[in-house]
Design an enzyme around this catalytic site. Structure first.
Site, PDB file in Angstrom:
ATOM      1  NE  ARG A   1      49.905  44.726  38.482  1.00  0.00           N
ATOM      2  CZ  ARG A   1      48.941  44.687  39.408  1.00  0.00           C
ATOM      3  NH1 ARG A   1      48.833  43.619  40.171  1.00  0.00           N
ATOM      4  NH2 ARG A   1      48.128  45.686  39.587  1.00  0.00           N
TER       5      ARG A   1
ATOM      6  CD  GLU B   1      46.871  38.453  44.441  1.00  0.00           C
ATOM      7  OE1 GLU B   1      47.858  38.853  43.821  1.00  0.00           O
ATOM      8  OE2 GLU B   1      45.839  39.118  44.605  1.00  0.00           O
TER       9      GLU B   1
ATOM     10  CD  GLU C   1      49.331  38.554  39.958  1.00  0.00           C
ATOM     11  OE1 GLU C   1      50.312  39.157  39.454  1.00  0.00           O
ATOM     12  OE2 GLU C   1      48.796  38.919  41.010  1.00  0.00           O
TER      13      GLU C   1
ATOM     14  CG  ASP D   1      46.805  40.619  38.954  1.00  0.00           C
ATOM     15  OD1 ASP D   1      46.112  39.616  38.726  1.00  0.00           O
ATOM     16  OD2 ASP D   1      47.047  41.049  40.109  1.00  0.00           O
TER      17      ASP D   1
ATOM     18  CD1 TRP E   1      37.335  44.480  42.462  1.00  0.00           C
ATOM     19  CD2 TRP E   1      38.844  43.624  43.876  1.00  0.00           C
ATOM     20  NE1 TRP E   1      38.361  45.376  42.580  1.00  0.00           N
ATOM     21  CE2 TRP E   1      39.307  44.877  43.434  1.00  0.00           C
ATOM     22  CE3 TRP E   1      39.638  42.890  44.771  1.00  0.00           C
ATOM     23  CZ2 TRP E   1      40.527  45.429  43.848  1.00  0.00           C
ATOM     24  CZ3 TRP E   1      40.850  43.424  45.187  1.00  0.00           C
ATOM     25  CH2 TRP E   1      41.287  44.695  44.728  1.00  0.00           C
TER      26      TRP E   1
ATOM     27  CE1 TYR F   1      43.989  44.495  41.587  1.00  0.00           C
ATOM     28  CE2 TYR F   1      44.938  44.006  39.438  1.00  0.00           C
ATOM     29  CZ  TYR F   1      45.039  44.081  40.814  1.00  0.00           C
ATOM     30  OH  TYR F   1      46.227  43.764  41.406  1.00  0.00           O
TER      31      TYR F   1
ATOM     32  CD  GLU G   1      52.486  42.425  43.642  1.00  0.00           C
ATOM     33  OE1 GLU G   1      52.135  41.415  44.275  1.00  0.00           O
ATOM     34  OE2 GLU G   1      51.693  43.217  43.122  1.00  0.00           O
TER      35      GLU G   1
ATOM     36  NE  ARG H   1      50.818  36.836  42.187  1.00  0.00           N
ATOM     37  CZ  ARG H   1      51.354  37.944  42.709  1.00  0.00           C
ATOM     38  NH1 ARG H   1      52.644  38.150  42.650  1.00  0.00           N
ATOM     39  NH2 ARG H   1      50.574  38.849  43.271  1.00  0.00           N
TER      40      ARG H   1
ATOM     41  CG  HIS I   1      42.692  41.120  40.711  1.00  0.00           C
ATOM     42  ND1 HIS I   1      41.606  41.230  41.528  1.00  0.00           N
ATOM     43  CD2 HIS I   1      43.767  41.336  41.500  1.00  0.00           C
ATOM     44  CE1 HIS I   1      41.997  41.515  42.757  1.00  0.00           C
ATOM     45  NE2 HIS I   1      43.308  41.575  42.774  1.00  0.00           N
TER      46      HIS I   1
HETATM   47  C1  GCO Z   1      48.598  42.075  43.373  1.00  0.00           C
HETATM   48  C2  GCO Z   1      47.287  41.880  44.021  1.00  0.00           C
HETATM   49  C3  GCO Z   1      46.782  43.029  44.836  1.00  0.00           C
HETATM   50  C4  GCO Z   1      45.556  42.559  45.613  1.00  0.00           C
HETATM   51  C5  GCO Z   1      45.552  43.138  46.973  1.00  0.00           C
HETATM   52  C6  GCO Z   1      44.421  42.559  47.797  1.00  0.00           C
HETATM   53  O1  GCO Z   1      48.861  41.310  42.473  1.00  0.00           O
HETATM   54  O2  GCO Z   1      49.357  42.941  43.796  1.00  0.00           O
HETATM   55  O3  GCO Z   1      46.350  41.337  43.130  1.00  0.00           O
HETATM   56  O4  GCO Z   1      46.573  44.168  44.075  1.00  0.00           O
HETATM   57  O5  GCO Z   1      44.384  42.910  44.956  1.00  0.00           O
HETATM   58  O6  GCO Z   1      46.784  42.883  47.549  1.00  0.00           O
HETATM   59  O7  GCO Z   1      44.591  42.845  49.141  1.00  0.00           O
HETATM   60 MG    MG Z   2      47.425  39.918  41.951  1.00  0.00          MG
END
Ligand code: GCO
Ligand code: MG
Length: 402
Positions: free
Chosen positions: A148, A262, A236, A210, A402, A160, A339, A283, A212
């Site tokens: 990634r 996630e 992602e 990602d 975020w 991020y 991951e 995910r 995010h």
């Molecule tokens: C990822 C995630 C993490 C999250 C974190 C939040 O894809 O690995 O986005 O970076 O931000 O796990 O607790």
């Molecule tokens: Mg993520």
């Protein structure tokens, strides 16, 4: 019949906070379940200690499905990350116990191997493009077949996914850190470094990114279209998933595959994403989506729609979750990728795990159960520390995702 004799909630902070549930049966068999919810750890610890542990005592640990139904339906209040993480911890611990009682690794109880190993991706990042490229090279040297890529957006601090030290750890402050965000700067910059990765390393490595949850659907559509020549394995969380219809809009514009889940906690939250084929990878994880029992249900639904799995595996998911994930990933027909971020050395002093990395893949331990032991003496050396994930603000000062 053995019964559940004890349920202990273990909180420790070896490099970061972890909450673990340990269930012990009247035969002395123990099972572990991860109950870590990053930045909200003690809410799950209380849910388990104050509301779940009292009803576990005396129950049959072999009735894994029945326990899931009992805790989920029996609470009346359903879903949500706190509840689903607590249910997951009990479920995972019971699968661990079932494996130990049967004398089999958990993946055997799930139907056995569907593949030789579990393909993983790790995180390459950089404060600028050259350092990102160096980090990609380092991961390839370590044997990763998928990476990634995230780089700091020039002129905008605190992007991020960009590592400062050896490990990426976003929950690092005792009050939430505020990080600036500029959609315009990101949209202009991110495609250029993904192109730079392809130029330098070619197409033999799987490349992931990602977003995010930072973009609106139409911005995500533009991004997906812009990076099509990079042939990403996935983009992602292109947009927050509360608005599931948003993904239809993205789909109308781009063939870049989409991975989501996630932060989603149940099959009902991914139902339309899957059945309307709005995503390519789901995910959701063992720890935040109700344990092995419920995640298997999500993965089976996904299989009907050619959606593959790609479970979250950042460092806030404990080695217990990672082991459970590897057992499940090995067994399900529609596995995609897992991951994997290495945990801190201190974390591994507390969780002794038999999960093994080799040639870009993870392999489960062959011992009965999940194959993870919890070291109480080590855990005591690392007391809980309050930690928060950052909060993002746009350059005008307003709160962003975020
Ligand atoms: C990822 C995630 C993490 C999250 C974190 C939040 O894809 O690995 O986005 O970076 O931000 O796990 O607790
Ligand atoms: Mg993520």
């Amino acid at each position: 019949m053995a019964t559940i004799e004890r349920a202990e909630v273990l909180v420790t902070s070896p490099g970061r906070n972890f909450v673990t549930l340990r269930i012990t049966t009247s035969d002395g068999v123990t099972g572990l379940g991860d109950a870590t919810l990053n930045g909200r750890e003690l809410a799950v610890a209380s849910y388990l200690r104050d509301h779940v542990a009292p009803v576990l005592t005396g129950r049959d640990p072999a009735r894994v499905e029945d326990m899931w139904q009992y805790l989920y339906r029996g609470a009346y209040w359903r879903r949500g990350p706190v509840t689903m993480t607590a249910v997951a911890a009990v479920d995972t611990a019971l699968w661990d116990i079932k494996g130990k009682v049967a004398g089999l690794p958990v993946y055997q109880l799930l139907g056995g191997r569907s593949r030789n190993g579990v393909l993983v991706y790790s995180h390459a990042s950089g404060v600028d493009v050259p350092s990102l490229l160096d980090d990609v090279a380092r991961h390839l040297d370590l044997g990763y077949k998928a990476v990634r890529a995230q780089a700091a957006v020039p002129g905008v601090g605190g992007t991020y996914g960009v590592r400062k030290g050896k490990l990426y750890e976003p929950a690092a402050t005792s009050l939430p850190q505020e990080q600036p965000w500029s959609t315009e700067a990101y949209l202009d910059f991110a495609p250029t470094y993904l192109e730079a990765v392809r130029e330098r390393f070619g197409f033999d490595v799987h490349l992931l990114h990602d977003v995010h949850h930072r973009l609106t659907p139409i911005e995500a559509a533009r991004f997906g279209k812009a990076v099509e020549p990079c042939r990403l394995f996935w983009m992602e969380d292109p947009t927050p998933a509360e608005n599931q219809d948003g993904f239809r809009l993205i789909r109308q514009h781009t063939t870049t595959p989409i991975a989501v889940g996630e932060a989603l906690t149940s099959v009902w939250e991914v139902q339309h994403l899957i059945t309307e084929q709005l995503i390519d990878y789901v995910r959701t994880t063992v720890v935040h989506a109700g344990g092995i029992t419920h995640l298997r249900r999500i993965f089976d639904l996904a299989a009907l729609y050619q959606v593959r799995t790609g479970s979250h595996g950042a460092t806030d998911l404990s080695p217990v979750t990672l082991a459970a994930a590897v057992h499940l990933d090995l067994a399900v027909p529609n596995f995609g990728i897992q991951e994997y971020m290495e945990h801190a050395d201190e974390t591994m002093e507390v969780f002794h795990s038999g999960v093994r990395f080799e040639d870009g893949m993870l392999h489960p331990p062959e011992e009965p159960g999940l194959g993870v032991e919890y070291d109480d003496a080590a855990a005591e050396r690392f007391p809980y520390q309050r930690r928060y994930l950052p909060v993002a603000r746009r350059l005008d000062g307003s709160v962003h995702d975020w």
